[in-house]
Write an enzyme that holds these catalytic residues in place. Sequence first.
Site: not given
Length: 766
Positions: A622, A708, A745
């Site tokens: 991320s 995501d 995600h």
Amino acid sequence: MSASSRTSSSDMSAPLPPIVRRQEDRFVLAGVLPDDHPLKSKLIRQAQSSTNALLDPPRKISDPYGWLRDEDRTNEEVLDHLKKENAYTEAMTSHLSSFRDQLYQELVSCIQETDYTTPANKEGKYWYYTRTNQGESYALYCRAPYAGDDIAIDWDGTKEAPILPGEEVYLNVNELAKDKSYCSVSSVSVSKSQKLLAYGADYTGDEIYSLYVKNLETGEIVDHDESIECSGRVVWGSDENTVFYVKMDEAHRPYQVYRRVLDGSKRSDELLFQQHDDLFWTSIHRSSDDKYLLIDTSSSETTEVYYLDLTDPNSKLECVAKRRTKVLYDVDHWNGHWVITSNVDGTPNMRLMVCKVGQDESQWKDVTIMENGKEMKLFDGGYDYSLSSVESFEKYLVASGRFQGIPRIWVLEMKDDKEHVTVNKSTLLTFEEDAYDVNVGMNYNFDSEKLVLVYDSLTTPLQSMEIAMMDPNNREKRRVLKAKNVPGYNKSEFDCQRIFVTSRDGKTEIPVSIVYRRDTMEQHVSTGQAVPVHLIGYGSYGTSSEADFSVNRLPLLNRGMVCVVAHVRGGGEMGRQWYEEPNGAKYLCKENTFNDFVDVAKWLLEEKKLTTPSKLSIEGRSAGGLLIGASINQAPEIFGVAILGVPFVDVVATMTDSSIPLTCGEWEEWGNPNEEKYFDYMMGYSPMNNVKAGAKYPACLLTGGLHDPRVQYWEPAKFAAELRHAQDRKSSGPVCLKMDMTAGHFSASDRYKYLKELSFDYAFLL
């Protein structure tokens, strides 16, 4: 994927990467949009509170792979390209198939597949815990009748045997996940009587949850409205008939709080609160004593908290303190007072303050204690102690924070005084190891005299322990409730270090945690031979990377690899000053994050002489993927392998576009490139815009999730294409993209599938 196993694209025997259509004349605009722009009326260009000048005229940002963006995930050309990327990645790594299987078996062998979590007593009615069973991908939520605190678990280790007498499974997530490619549950919580269960379920990975209420006596779902899509947070009212939940807007921002009555006596759910400011997200929870519903609405820098008295059916929503720019605060309730953590008056860290319920912010006062005849502030917000949260109990407050870069917990013994908040004694908990991770565990009961903690370190597996809050550092009164069993792990074979590396500015000391097998380090010290090193980092949002235990590291460590965590600026390891301007890593000092990481890597190579570039792998997820992307652009020659998990790499193009989920709120993290103040600085580090033409890049594995909502799938897809386009194709490692077409995600929800994916990553880097 080691240097010796790489295959350049010039090798005709190697698979060729997909050809990605490149549109050189494609761009996005930062700044004021022209009047004839099709999105002129739809896109927000800056925060309502911002006084910074917008770029006018606007600036163009090259976006040659912008066609990969498909909001609906239905464009056949895009989906076909992603499938080709997956096929290419599989072809490039097919020779690792048996190695992946071996790693997977090792990962599975390191976990006790049939296991349970520490039971927690709720109001003297039931013990609550979860179980996992061998071969089953998801947890079982269980409870057993309470029969006193002194429980002796006599379990034979089989999935058929109960952990406690009278055990019942009240939610089996394996049943919910049947015939589904993804399943995540949230806010699994029982009502006051413990006869009803509320939970949220997400079956796509997009973090949009459906709300369910289940009767635990009959097993039937008594409330479910398919039209309700919420953030996943569900809170019970004070009775059996009321739940509160949060809805999201089109940009995936939680912004509305609803009250739902389960008996159908109201035609529609009541909108209790709505946040109109696009920078602010909204969440809900109950105070520790269950008296108040607390609605927290905040941006990265400013907070506003509302409360509703759940014991009074006629109560109205009230505000603790109206928002003030760059003032953060959080509250809990104790004995008629708000216990407040806040950076009010611009303190670098949070202060501990109090006021009576109903008083405004002008009445906030620091919590003090008498020391050597002097009244001293317990947490004054200075640089030494970082306070993150406070949990209230009937006779105690428990504060969590950091000191000297290590997580800490303080137990505050309170005087029984309804007029004043007085601390009789403050105790900082101590432990045998120098570096560790410790957190407050599951503590349901407000009147408890005991506190459950969870503790681990780089070499100590997770354990839950119970302490007596009256005498919290008395080791004889501490009790380990459960220590995580790690099959085959022998702590004596491993060791760790915590050192500090001086950054390039010559004054900042970067904490670094190192874990390894003793025989690996002994051999290195005796021979000077380089060893493989895996370096990870994050460095954003003030989130700390802890020196904790990871069972998933063992296959790496057992192969002679040294694992290193760089606690770079942008995290919160050394307090909020490690994150905030001017010396942290936010806004116009964000590059400190990347510089720190590269400086640690160079220290490992040049000063420590622990490894070589071909043996140095790096990884981040991320915002940590942004860290990796920026680092390989800054110094591509010093890394052998890079893993970028769901990486935020198209920073400027994403942050100009308010229609993309998270963008508006993130302006207070990175800055807003629509504004003159930030555009050039952000363009200077955005990975997508800074790939070095003709440079030798490491082998790169990028991962993403089609659904995501946090980092859109097209970011890793675009960055993979840009790397292949610009880098030196003969000397650089391969660039592989692995896109999960069914997840979001947080990767796979299935624990075995997650380990399969992890074995793929490990095979690539090894």
